[in-house]
Every structure is written in C-alpha cells, then in structure tokens.
Design a protein around this motif. Structure first.
Motif, PDB file in Angstrom:
ATOM      1  N   ALA A 179     -12.738 -11.109 -45.850  1.00  0.00           N
ATOM      2  CA  ALA A 179     -12.623 -10.730 -44.435  1.00  0.00           C
ATOM      3  C   ALA A 179     -12.754 -11.978 -43.584  1.00  0.00           C
ATOM      4  O   ALA A 179     -13.738 -12.725 -43.688  1.00  0.00           O
ATOM      5  CB  ALA A 179     -13.697  -9.711 -44.055  1.00  0.00           C
ATOM      6  N   ASN A 180     -11.761 -12.195 -42.752  1.00  0.00           N
ATOM      7  CA  ASN A 180     -11.814 -13.348 -41.864  1.00  0.00           C
ATOM      8  C   ASN A 180     -12.691 -13.038 -40.660  1.00  0.00           C
ATOM      9  O   ASN A 180     -13.131 -11.910 -40.442  1.00  0.00           O
ATOM     10  CB  ASN A 180     -10.405 -13.739 -41.409  1.00  0.00           C
ATOM     11  CG  ASN A 180      -9.807 -12.711 -40.476  1.00  0.00           C
ATOM     12  OD1 ASN A 180      -9.763 -11.525 -40.780  1.00  0.00           O
ATOM     13  ND2 ASN A 180      -9.334 -13.162 -39.330  1.00  0.00           N
ATOM     14  N   GLU A 181     -12.952 -14.043 -39.873  1.00  0.00           N
ATOM     15  CA  GLU A 181     -13.693 -13.828 -38.635  1.00  0.00           C
ATOM     16  C   GLU A 181     -12.791 -13.165 -37.607  1.00  0.00           C
ATOM     17  O   GLU A 181     -11.603 -13.471 -37.512  1.00  0.00           O
ATOM     18  CB  GLU A 181     -14.214 -15.157 -38.078  1.00  0.00           C
ATOM     19  CG  GLU A 181     -15.182 -15.877 -38.986  1.00  0.00           C
ATOM     20  CD  GLU A 181     -16.401 -15.046 -39.335  1.00  0.00           C
ATOM     21  OE1 GLU A 181     -17.059 -14.529 -38.416  1.00  0.00           O
ATOM     22  OE2 GLU A 181     -16.704 -14.912 -40.539  1.00  0.00           O
ATOM     23  N   SER A 182     -13.356 -12.267 -36.829  1.00  0.00           N
ATOM     24  CA  SER A 182     -12.648 -11.692 -35.692  1.00  0.00           C
ATOM     25  C   SER A 182     -13.061 -12.385 -34.412  1.00  0.00           C
ATOM     26  O   SER A 182     -12.547 -12.104 -33.341  1.00  0.00           O
ATOM     27  CB  SER A 182     -12.950 -10.186 -35.585  1.00  0.00           C
ATOM     28  OG  SER A 182     -12.504  -9.524 -36.737  1.00  0.00           O
ATOM     29  N   VAL A 223     -16.023 -14.481 -44.974  1.00  0.00           N
ATOM     30  CA  VAL A 223     -17.004 -13.876 -45.874  1.00  0.00           C
ATOM     31  C   VAL A 223     -16.279 -13.136 -46.994  1.00  0.00           C
ATOM     32  O   VAL A 223     -15.252 -12.492 -46.770  1.00  0.00           O
ATOM     33  CB  VAL A 223     -17.933 -12.905 -45.096  1.00  0.00           C
ATOM     34  CG1 VAL A 223     -17.152 -11.786 -44.448  1.00  0.00           C
ATOM     35  CG2 VAL A 223     -19.027 -12.334 -45.991  1.00  0.00           C
ATOM     36  N   GLN A 224     -16.798 -13.277 -48.209  1.00  0.00           N
ATOM     37  CA  GLN A 224     -16.322 -12.464 -49.326  1.00  0.00           C
ATOM     38  C   GLN A 224     -17.006 -11.102 -49.240  1.00  0.00           C
ATOM     39  O   GLN A 224     -18.227 -11.023 -49.026  1.00  0.00           O
ATOM     40  CB  GLN A 224     -16.676 -13.118 -50.655  1.00  0.00           C
ATOM     41  CG  GLN A 224     -15.954 -14.431 -50.926  1.00  0.00           C
ATOM     42  CD  GLN A 224     -14.469 -14.282 -51.042  1.00  0.00           C
ATOM     43  OE1 GLN A 224     -13.721 -15.087 -50.495  1.00  0.00           O
ATOM     44  NE2 GLN A 224     -14.010 -13.278 -51.742  1.00  0.00           N
ATOM     45  N   LEU A 225     -16.233 -10.045 -49.400  1.00  0.00           N
ATOM     46  CA  LEU A 225     -16.802  -8.709 -49.345  1.00  0.00           C
ATOM     47  C   LEU A 225     -17.426  -8.345 -50.694  1.00  0.00           C
ATOM     48  O   LEU A 225     -17.209  -9.025 -51.690  1.00  0.00           O
ATOM     49  CB  LEU A 225     -15.724  -7.710 -48.941  1.00  0.00           C
ATOM     50  CG  LEU A 225     -15.134  -8.001 -47.554  1.00  0.00           C
ATOM     51  CD1 LEU A 225     -13.941  -7.104 -47.260  1.00  0.00           C
ATOM     52  CD2 LEU A 225     -16.199  -7.841 -46.466  1.00  0.00           C
ATOM     53  N   VAL A 281     -11.394   3.351 -47.794  1.00  0.00           N
ATOM     54  CA  VAL A 281     -12.353   2.289 -47.505  1.00  0.00           C
ATOM     55  C   VAL A 281     -11.902   1.531 -46.269  1.00  0.00           C
ATOM     56  O   VAL A 281     -10.713   1.233 -46.116  1.00  0.00           O
ATOM     57  CB  VAL A 281     -12.481   1.314 -48.697  1.00  0.00           C
ATOM     58  CG1 VAL A 281     -13.583   0.301 -48.441  1.00  0.00           C
ATOM     59  CG2 VAL A 281     -12.746   2.080 -49.990  1.00  0.00           C
ATOM     60  N   ILE A 282     -12.849   1.225 -45.391  1.00  0.00           N
ATOM     61  CA  ILE A 282     -12.538   0.488 -44.169  1.00  0.00           C
ATOM     62  C   ILE A 282     -13.625  -0.563 -43.928  1.00  0.00           C
ATOM     63  O   ILE A 282     -14.814  -0.247 -43.952  1.00  0.00           O
ATOM     64  CB  ILE A 282     -12.459   1.412 -42.938  1.00  0.00           C
ATOM     65  CG1 ILE A 282     -11.434   2.528 -43.151  1.00  0.00           C
ATOM     66  CG2 ILE A 282     -12.102   0.599 -41.691  1.00  0.00           C
ATOM     67  CD1 ILE A 282     -11.361   3.522 -41.997  1.00  0.00           C
ATOM     68  N   THR A 283     -13.207  -1.798 -43.698  1.00  0.00           N
ATOM     69  CA  THR A 283     -14.129  -2.889 -43.377  1.00  0.00           C
ATOM     70  C   THR A 283     -13.904  -3.365 -41.953  1.00  0.00           C
ATOM     71  O   THR A 283     -12.760  -3.591 -41.546  1.00  0.00           O
ATOM     72  CB  THR A 283     -13.937  -4.071 -44.341  1.00  0.00           C
ATOM     73  OG1 THR A 283     -14.234  -3.640 -45.674  1.00  0.00           O
ATOM     74  CG2 THR A 283     -14.838  -5.236 -43.969  1.00  0.00           C
ATOM     75  N   SER A 284     -14.980  -3.537 -41.204  1.00  0.00           N
ATOM     76  CA  SER A 284     -14.916  -4.075 -39.845  1.00  0.00           C
ATOM     77  C   SER A 284     -15.807  -5.311 -39.743  1.00  0.00           C
ATOM     78  O   SER A 284     -16.860  -5.395 -40.377  1.00  0.00           O
ATOM     79  CB  SER A 284     -15.379  -3.032 -38.814  1.00  0.00           C
ATOM     80  OG  SER A 284     -14.456  -1.975 -38.693  1.00  0.00           O
ATOM     81  N   ARG A 285     -15.366  -6.278 -38.940  1.00  0.00           N
ATOM     82  CA  ARG A 285     -16.194  -7.420 -38.551  1.00  0.00           C
ATOM     83  C   ARG A 285     -16.551  -7.244 -37.085  1.00  0.00           C
ATOM     84  O   ARG A 285     -15.690  -7.002 -36.242  1.00  0.00           O
ATOM     85  CB  ARG A 285     -15.428  -8.747 -38.722  1.00  0.00           C
ATOM     86  CG  ARG A 285     -15.026  -9.094 -40.129  1.00  0.00           C
ATOM     87  CD  ARG A 285     -16.213  -9.257 -41.080  1.00  0.00           C
ATOM     88  NE  ARG A 285     -17.255 -10.142 -40.589  1.00  0.00           N
ATOM     89  CZ  ARG A 285     -17.240 -11.476 -40.698  1.00  0.00           C
ATOM     90  NH1 ARG A 285     -16.213 -12.075 -41.250  1.00  0.00           N
ATOM     91  NH2 ARG A 285     -18.252 -12.206 -40.258  1.00  0.00           N
TER      92      ARG A 285
END
Length: 589
Positions: free
Chosen positions: A333-336, A350-352, A541-545
């Motif tokens: 996941a990159n930075e937002s 960051v590595q998830l 699955v959903i990832t948020s920064r």
C-alpha cells in the motif's frame, strides 16, 4: 518434478491524481521528484505519528516485495536509501523465520551493469532443482528498453542468501520487433511442465491498449524462447504489470506449488493494471498442451473483474510456502499523503499483512485471510456479546488501544424484509453505490459495521461497513461493503498535482453471501494509518490508508454502529491490542 518455488516482487511507487471521487479516474505514473529523491531523514527525526506498529517497514525512507529458502523467509523490496520518495532505488533485503520479526541485510541487487544500468525492476524467483534459487527480473538499459535478466546466489549454503550475482550472459529475454520495449516487464515465477521438460514463465506487456501476458519456455533456465501465442490477452485493459499465475485446489484447503499438475484444480491469472492502479484476476482452465489459459467466464475479464483487494493495494505477488503447505499473498500500500509530507515524516510505503489464498467453496472466487502468525502479537482482549443496535446507535469498544488493534466481529441482521431494492445499474459499480449511500445515509438493513480511528465527536473517523439490498427478481440479498476514508482526517486536499494532494477515497466491493442465517463477519487490522478489512471471512477485502490529525494515540476511539432502520445485533466481538514485533528491520539504512 514438483519444485518448491521462491517468489518475490518489487513493488512500484504509485503517485496518483483523482478526478472527482472515482477510483477509475486515477492517473498514475512513475515519477522522480528530483528535489526530494535524495532528501534524507535521520532516524532521530522520523515521525511516528502515522507509522505502523506491526506492519513491515524499514526505519526510514521510501520502500515499496517474498520467498522461503531453507526455512528462512526473504523479503526483497524497492528501497530509496536516500529519501522518502521514488528515486535511487535498490533491492533491499530482509529475512525472517516467522513472517513477523524481520532482520535487515545488505541490499541484494542494485543497478550496476549495462543490462540494468537505468533500473532493476520487478521480478520473481524459482527454486530450480540442481541450481537453487534463480531470480528473474526486469532491467532498464541505457536507452530505457525493458529486458529480462537473471541473478543467482553467491553461496547456496547460506540460508540468508546475503550475496547475489548478476552473470554477464544477461539478458535472457529481449523484446522482439513485435513487442513494446517500453512496456515489457515483471517476469513471473516459472513452472515446470513434466510432459515436455520445459520451464515456462510469463512477462507482462501492452500493445494498443491490449493487455498481454507473453509466455516463454526454457529447458536450462538460461535460453528462453517465446511461445507462438501469448497465454492470454484482453483488449482495453492497458499495460499488465506484475502478472501472477498459479493453481488452486478445488477440493483441498491447502496451497499448491506453481508447478503442480493434476486433477481438481483451477488456475488464477492476476494482473496489475497500469492505467487504473488496481488489480484484477480471473479463474479458469490452463491447457498445458496448447499453452493457453481460458477464464471460466463467470466474472468479468477486465476492469470490472474480481480483485484481491478492493482498496489501496497494488503490485501484489503470491508464493507457495512449502513449510506449511499454503499459498501466501503479499501486497503493498502506497502513501495517500502528499509527497512533501512523506519527506517531512521521513518514510513512505508499507507492506500489508501476508494473507493465505484459497478457492472459495463456490469455485467462483478466491478467499483471503491474515496468516496465523499475526495472532502471536495479540495482547489484551476485550469482548462484546449480543449487543442489539437500533437505528442511529453506536457503542464504543473500550479497554483496548484503538490505533493498534485486531478486531473480529460477527453481526446478525435478523430479517431482510426492510432491505432496499438493488438497482441493477450498479451491478458492476460498487464504488458509485458506496459514494451515493455512505455510512451516514439511513437504509433498511444497514449501513452497519465499525467506525475506526475516530474522535469521540466523529470529527474524524474511518467507517468500514455493510449495506444489504435485495435483488428485485430473485429476492436474494446483495451485500455492499465499503471502507470510506473521506471523513478520516481534517487535513485538506489543496494542491494542483499528485505530489501535493491528499488522497482520501472511499473503496467498495460486493460480498457474495446468502445471509441464510442472518450473519456476516468483519475483521479489521487497524495500525495507525492502515485499516485492512476482511468481509465474510475474506470473501471481500478492502485496505485504506488514513492520516487523522486528532484521532491519534489516546484520542482515538473504536465503535460498532448501525444506521439502518432494521436493528442489528453484535452477536460476538473480540478485539485484541496488537503488540509490536520484537524485531522490525533494525538494520535497514
């Protein structure tokens, strides 16, 4: 020959612009920010405000990369040793015995020869019997042509594989006259075909906006020849980055080696879309005689296809862990946040949490779940049982640290009589539906779920929630899952380009459940600026920064909520404080 593979991927930086609030409006690119790429940060001034506690990160600067050899897990990743944005990239290298605690080693590979002088880009590796691990990677030449190279360990007796050699007989694959030399990269893990004695691998490409996975084969792993036809292509999808191709069992709940041949399997083809900066996959049949892959056709083969993760997740790779007979997915996941903020805080990317990969019992999709090792970090536990929530109610999960927590909850919605009728126009547009019907928009059954990283007055919060609809024709439930970062921070989004804007999107996907018993589960791994959420035991699955300014430290809260007219019961909830690993990459520089 069932070779146990070793796989890693070097993940690409994503700098994004958003047109309106639709992820399909992403304009992504690799961009060197010259004034920032070598702006270093000392360890003493690295900001820990949004830095994760139990996710993999080096101590500072930009990261963006897995494999197991002699019982040791290896993570190779693109790393800028001189700054917190893209540039000066080397292949950093860390090792672990449990996928939780990591030790940093010296960089494994960096640009140094004519065949990679302008870049060492993504790749994979395979354990070749009699040879050991062989890395296949994309090198960028002086004239910026993308070619495929290999590297080998200097000492096979070293389980940490500290030193790597790039032989002078590189490259092993060049783009031919019919291929796009500026879009020809990311070789996959190779697999062995017993029938003809050849190894095969794929390379991602694009021609006239048609995504392509070229196939190459070799007997000796050095001389590779392109097959007559690509294994698969799809018009309108653009460049296929970081392709991944592997088998899954239709009968067993275990992983399969990439070279596995036998009955009761399907194959997965996953690609990362350079045009949109998300990924999709299909399930299908691989004809080993014709070297052709045909999707089942039960889901779209394109932009509206199934995703490994419907959120901030890109350039992922799976590997087969033969120590536990499982296939593991690892994404990035990159930075937002804005590039200038990345430089100020001294780190980015960051590595998830690694996830196991299995075929769902329906045979129509994959399911994902955090590896069991992550549970070793669980600390204090709090619970909630049989808590009924009327419309507009929320209840705080107290007694834990909401900024660093693993929470697993099962909701019971009871009757579906009040569920809204599903509008078929949104059948392939879950994000549009989520943006229209957010967490504060009252519905029949839902929205209900978790409110993470929240202030007590909800000035800042990141909701992860479900909303249940009913199909007008079949009367079956249609479940929407959303993770919405729009209210996550009071930070603004001023700026004119991707290096200045704050990216605060909502993400969404549908969840294939029948709700026959009225139950649906949600697990979220919350780690300061990362919210990884698994709906219905990993079907969606959903990832948020996120980057809250007030909902940090002791001022952060975690709630369960219901904003639907149908009462919803928290049947069970377990939340654990998550401890930091004992060792997290202390040696990286």
């Amino acid at each position: 020959m069932s070779a146990s593979e070793i796989v890693f991927v070097l993940l690409l930086l994503v700098l994004i612009n958003i047109s309106s609030n639709n992820i399909n409006g992403v304009n992504a690119f690799h961009k060197v920010i010259k004034k920032m790429q070598s702006k270093s940060t000392s360890l003493e001034v690295v900001s820990h405000l949004h830095r994760t506690g139990f996710h993999f990160q080096p101590p500072r600067h930009w990261i963006n990369g897995p494999m197991v050899y002699k019982g040791v897990y290896h993570l190779f990743y693109q790393y800028n040793p001189k700054g917190a944005v893209w540039g000066n990239i080397v292949w950093a290298h860390s090792v672990s015995k449990d996928l939780i605690n990591w030790e940093a080693l010296e960089p494994a590979i960096y640009p140094s020869k004519w065949f990679d002088i302008n870049g060492t880009w993504s790749g994979s590796a395979t354990n070749v019997p009699g040879k050991g691990p062989v890395i296949l990677y994309t090198g960028i030449t002086k004239n910026h042509t993308q070619i495929q190279n290999y590297a080998i360990p200097q000492d096979l007796s070293d389980p940490n594989l500290r030193k790597w050699i790039k032989p002078d007989d590189n490259p092993i694959v060049r783009p031919d006259h019919g291929e796009n030399g500026s879009a020809f990269r990311d070789p996959t893990t190779a697999w062995f075909n017993k029938r003809d004695g050849y190894w095969r691998m794929l390379v991602g490409s694009e021609k006239n906006r048609r995504g392509i996975a070229y196939m190459y084969k070799s007997r000796n792993f050095k001389k590779w020849v392109k097959t007559r036809h690509p294994i698969h292509t799809r018009e309108g999808t653009g460049m296929w980055e970081c392709p991944d191709f592997f088998p899954v069992s239709t009968h067993k709940k275990t992983g399969l080696d990439t070279s596995y041949e036998g009955p009761n399997i399907k194959h997965v083809l996953k690609v990362s879309l350079d045009l949109t900066r998300y990924e999709y996959y299909t399930l299908g049949k691989y004809d080993t005689k014709k070297d052709h892959y045909k999707p089942d056709g039960t889901t779209p083969d394109g932009w509206d296809g199934l995703r490994l993760d419907y959120g901030n997740f890109y350039a992922s790779k799976t590997f087969f862990d033969d120590t536990k007979n499982r296939r593991i997915l690892w994404g990035w996941a990159n930075e937002s946040d804005r590039a200038v903020e990345d430089t100020l805080k001294g780190w980015a990317g960051v590595q998830l949490i690694p996830r196991t990969v299995l075929l769902d019992s329906s045979g129509k999709q994959l399911v994902f779940w955090p590896i069991e090792e992550i549970e070793s970090l669980r600390g204090k536990n709090v619970q909630m049982h049989n808590q009924k929530m009327e419309m507009g109610q929320r209840f705080e999960v107290q007694g834990i640290t909401p900024t660093q927590v693993d929470v697993d909850v099962t909701f019971n919605v009871g009757s579906l009589d009040k569920a809204e009728t599903f509008d078929a126009r949104f059948a392939t547009k879950p994000l549009d539906l989520c943006n229209m019907k957010g967490s504060n928009v009252t519905g029949g059954v839902g929205p209900f779920g978790l409110i993470t990283l929240a202030t007590s007055d909800l000035q800042e919060y990141t909701p992860v929630f479900f909303r249940v609809f009913k199909d007008a024709k079949t009367n079956k439930p249609k479940v929407l899952m959303c993770s919405d970062a729009k209210p996550s921070t009071l930070k603004g989004d001023t700026g004119t380009d991707a290096t200045e804007k704050m990216y605060k999107p909502s993400f969404a996907g549908f969840v294939d459940v029948d709700l026959a018993d009225g139950k649906i589960s949600l697990r979220s791994l919350i780690d300061h600026s990362v919210v990884e959420s698994f709906g219905a035991k990993g079907k969606t699955v959903i990832t948020s920064r996120v980057y809250p300014t007030k909902a940090v430290g002791d001022n952060a809260h975690l709630f369960v909520f219901n904003n639907g007219s149908q009462p919803v019961t928290v049947e069970s909830l377990n939340a654990w404080n998550m401890q930091k690993p004992l060792k997290m990459n202390q040696g990286a520089r």
